[in-house]
Scaffold this motif. Sequence first.
Motif, PDB file in Angstrom:
ATOM      1  N   SER A  71      -9.771   0.148  16.182  1.00 16.80           N
ATOM      2  CA  SER A  71      -9.167  -0.814  17.360  1.00 16.80           C
ATOM      3  C   SER A  71      -9.590  -2.226  16.854  1.00 16.80           C
ATOM      4  N   GLN A  72      -8.921  -3.408  17.541  1.00 14.54           N
ATOM      5  CA  GLN A  72      -9.124  -4.533  17.231  1.00 14.54           C
ATOM      6  C   GLN A  72     -10.679  -4.810  17.547  1.00 14.54           C
ATOM      7  N   LYS A  73     -11.076  -4.248  18.643  1.00 15.52           N
ATOM      8  CA  LYS A  73     -12.750  -4.447  18.718  1.00 15.52           C
ATOM      9  C   LYS A  73     -13.210  -3.445  17.631  1.00 15.52           C
ATOM     10  N   PHE A  74     -14.429  -3.522  16.963  1.00 20.88           N
ATOM     11  CA  PHE A  74     -14.321  -2.218  16.163  1.00 20.88           C
ATOM     12  C   PHE A  74     -15.112  -1.079  16.916  1.00 20.88           C
ATOM     13  N   SER A  75     -15.215  -0.023  16.058  1.00 19.27           N
ATOM     14  CA  SER A  75     -15.735   1.188  16.661  1.00 19.27           C
ATOM     15  C   SER A  75     -17.051   1.550  16.123  1.00 19.27           C
ATOM     16  N   LEU A  76     -17.704   0.438  15.556  1.00 17.50           N
ATOM     17  CA  LEU A  76     -18.847   0.526  14.958  1.00 17.50           C
ATOM     18  C   LEU A  76     -20.115   0.282  15.739  1.00 17.50           C
ATOM     19  N   TYR A  77     -21.288   0.915  15.773  1.00 19.42           N
ATOM     20  CA  TYR A  77     -22.201   0.729  16.457  1.00 19.42           C
ATOM     21  C   TYR A  77     -23.009  -0.591  15.814  1.00 19.42           C
ATOM     22  N   SER A 118     -13.044   2.876   6.804  1.00 19.42           N
ATOM     23  CA  SER A 118     -13.707   3.900   5.926  1.00 19.42           C
ATOM     24  C   SER A 118     -14.101   5.047   6.965  1.00 19.42           C
ATOM     25  N   VAL A 119     -14.599   4.561   8.175  1.00 17.97           N
ATOM     26  CA  VAL A 119     -15.200   5.677   9.072  1.00 17.97           C
ATOM     27  C   VAL A 119     -14.135   6.333   9.871  1.00 17.97           C
ATOM     28  N   ALA A 120     -13.021   5.389  10.015  1.00 16.15           N
ATOM     29  CA  ALA A 120     -11.776   6.211  10.626  1.00 16.15           C
ATOM     30  C   ALA A 120     -11.115   7.120   9.808  1.00 16.15           C
ATOM     31  N   VAL A 121     -11.112   6.999   8.417  1.00 15.63           N
ATOM     32  CA  VAL A 121     -10.468   8.070   7.628  1.00 15.63           C
ATOM     33  C   VAL A 121     -11.508   8.809   6.931  1.00 15.63           C
ATOM     34  N   PHE A 122     -12.811   8.992   7.349  1.00 21.36           N
ATOM     35  CA  PHE A 122     -13.746   9.707   6.786  1.00 21.36           C
ATOM     36  C   PHE A 122     -13.513  11.027   6.915  1.00 21.36           C
ATOM     37  N   HIS A 123     -13.143  11.584   7.981  1.00 16.55           N
ATOM     38  CA  HIS A 123     -12.989  12.951   7.985  1.00 16.55           C
ATOM     39  C   HIS A 123     -11.516  13.442   7.734  1.00 16.55           C
ATOM     40  N   LYS A 151     -18.488   0.482  26.527  1.00 16.70           N
ATOM     41  CA  LYS A 151     -17.138  -0.037  26.808  1.00 16.70           C
ATOM     42  C   LYS A 151     -16.950  -1.344  26.321  1.00 16.70           C
ATOM     43  N   GLU A 152     -18.020  -2.343  26.332  1.00 18.00           N
ATOM     44  CA  GLU A 152     -17.583  -3.339  25.939  1.00 18.00           C
ATOM     45  C   GLU A 152     -17.613  -3.706  24.397  1.00 18.00           C
ATOM     46  N   THR A 153     -18.230  -2.771  23.765  1.00 11.98           N
ATOM     47  CA  THR A 153     -18.309  -3.109  22.301  1.00 11.98           C
ATOM     48  C   THR A 153     -16.923  -2.672  21.628  1.00 11.98           C
ATOM     49  N   GLY A 154     -16.180  -1.440  22.612  1.00 16.44           N
ATOM     50  CA  GLY A 154     -15.205  -0.870  21.827  1.00 16.44           C
ATOM     51  C   GLY A 154     -15.422   0.394  21.390  1.00 16.44           C
ATOM     52  N   THR A 155     -16.589   0.898  21.275  1.00 16.62           N
ATOM     53  CA  THR A 155     -17.153   2.277  20.708  1.00 16.62           C
ATOM     54  C   THR A 155     -16.658   3.388  21.694  1.00 16.62           C
ATOM     55  N   MET A 156     -16.459   2.988  22.953  1.00 14.80           N
ATOM     56  CA  MET A 156     -15.990   3.925  23.838  1.00 14.80           C
ATOM     57  C   MET A 156     -14.682   4.460  23.490  1.00 14.80           C
ATOM     58  N   GLU A 157     -13.707   3.703  23.339  1.00 17.82           N
ATOM     59  CA  GLU A 157     -12.387   4.095  22.897  1.00 17.82           C
ATOM     60  C   GLU A 157     -12.522   5.023  21.803  1.00 17.82           C
ATOM     61  N   ALA A 158     -13.451   4.581  20.625  1.00 19.00           N
ATOM     62  CA  ALA A 158     -13.262   5.473  19.540  1.00 19.00           C
ATOM     63  C   ALA A 158     -14.060   6.857  19.820  1.00 19.00           C
ATOM     64  N   LEU A 159     -14.767   6.821  20.984  1.00 16.71           N
ATOM     65  CA  LEU A 159     -15.431   8.158  21.295  1.00 16.71           C
ATOM     66  C   LEU A 159     -14.390   9.204  22.232  1.00 16.71           C
ATOM     67  N   LEU A 160     -13.551   8.382  22.914  1.00  9.13           N
ATOM     68  CA  LEU A 160     -12.440   9.028  23.729  1.00  9.13           C
ATOM     69  C   LEU A 160     -11.390   9.352  22.613  1.00  9.13           C
ATOM     70  N   VAL A 161     -10.843   8.904  21.653  1.00 10.82           N
ATOM     71  CA  VAL A 161      -9.971   9.455  20.861  1.00 10.82           C
ATOM     72  C   VAL A 161     -10.442  10.536  19.932  1.00 10.82           C
TER      73      VAL A 161
END
Lengths: 243, 368
Positions: free
Chosen positions: A86-92, A150-155, B199-209
């Motif tokens: 997503s536009q916000k990233f999905s990385l920690y 790359s993480v989003a297509v990793f699997h 939720k704030e960093t957007g990683t929650m969405e990635a987890l939900l998907v």
Amino acid sequence: MNQRKTIISVNNLVKKFGGFVANDNLTFDVHEGEIFGFLGANGAGKTTAIRILCGLSYPTSGKILVSGFDVYTQREEIKRNIGYMSQKFSLYEDLNIRENIRFYGGIYGMSSSAIRRKTDELIEELDLSDIAGTLIRDIPLGWRQKVAFSVAVFHEPKIVFLDEPTGGVDPLTRRQFWEHIYRAAARGITVFITTHYMDEAEYCERVSIMAEGRIEALDSPENLKNNYGVKTMDEVFLKIARK
Amino acid sequence: MKEFLGFVKKEFIHIFRDSRTLVVLFGLPVAQILIFGFVIQNEIQDVRIAIHDKSKDPVTFDITNKLLSSGFFRLEKYLTSEKETETIFKTGRVREVIVFDDDFAETLKREGTAGIQLLADASDPNSARMIVSYTQAIIATYLKELNRDHQLPLIIEPRVRMMYNADLKSAFMFVPGTMALVLTLVSAMMTCITIVREKETGTMEALLVSPLRPVQIIAGKVTPYILLSCINAVVILILGYFIFQLPIRGSLLLLFGETILFISLALSLGIMISTMSKTQVVAMFFSAFVLLLPTLLLSGFIFPIENMPKVLQWLCYAMPPKYFITILRSVMLKGTGIAEVWRETLVLTGMLVFFISVSAVRFKVRLQ
């Protein structure tokens, strides 16, 4: 072209929030291995549609198949076959690159040995060996987005959904990002992307343009420009948005 | 000047459009003054007591009447045997038992002195000290009246016994309270913040998907905090035991069971708050006012609940830590078993089910 297999099939998708119609009778197909641009002004209903395709929310009505699975009843199977960024990233931010990859590989059920092997390959390919152990928060935005993709297509999902993945990045970095998208598409991954940048729309095989919850146009960028008698996608977009 | 006024006006618009700021501005001071004012009262009222009158003569009746009409005490029960004293303390129904010796009036008349025993539940040492001194004062006043008609002064010297905490150590009070406080903070606040951070960093969405189920996501987030909280609880107990000589008279197993119940409750509360807040700041704010202040003020940790006005007492009954602290004090200091604390345990379990259901519903709604 027309003989290609359909991987996302959307028929009469309607999504209402109370009295507000966010998606008004959408019908379109996405072909396997295609780069499909999903454009529209803010509030046109793009995000709502993506959330439904990803199994994050239910449609009000319509028949929608993603990778052959029904969005009403087979959300688990859909989630197993897609990637998402997503536009916000999905990385920690407080994990380093390797740890992020490990984590996401793990939640998609990949084996430890596969994760390790692929991580090494990926780090080699992206030329990341110097910063593989650096926390995400300490690496530049452009790099983070490449890693996130790359993480989003990793699997090795069948489809990857990219929701404005290049927001806030300079043109050069965006171009490099698109090289990664092409590489993924070349591996057979279908790319479903939303963007605000019309130069990016030119990179897509086909684009759909949404306005007020409806799809107003759907074709290859070339055909769209010819049909509207203009030279750039920018002008196509403005013509449709002003209608 | 005009620019400045324009700026001030904009600032006022910010304040009035944000209900949270308004609450902080006006609600907080009012609530603080009222709560602190009423909670921090070093007076006692309506303390439940039991009386074991072995003599039943006019003098003991008089003293009983004086005590009960003072407004400080309320009679819970007349006891008839020594054994009853022990049980009634264990159930926590009374804070003080007054025992009149045999032939009270006779002895007083004949020897000029008579025996009375005051037993107080000192698992809450501050209240115990206060209750006993009030009782002594009332008896002394009664004697003064009596002595007006006598040449020889009569003396009644109460024998005081502080039950469960003979040395009136305040550690006996604050260790259980601190345990409730720390567990609430670690379990509820930390879980809440860590979930909201995703939720704030957007990683929650990635987890939900991802193929993970929402239950797995929440369970995954919560598990480390359960372990950390358990370690915390053990550390507090060990410190209490070795440094403050806090006894653990009841079953260790029951103690751990109740602790885990409370940790789960705090976690579910944290999850519920997380479904209501979008940013970490809001989550912090929420946690502090929903968790921290009530745990400190309205749980009986520091200030005895009996002395508060009725409205605040009702509020106290809605606070999970109140029940946990009661259970801890009973099990650790009085050595009570599940038979005496089942009511509190039931309340905590009910709250747990409630919070989990609310969070589950709210989580679902968010996904629609």
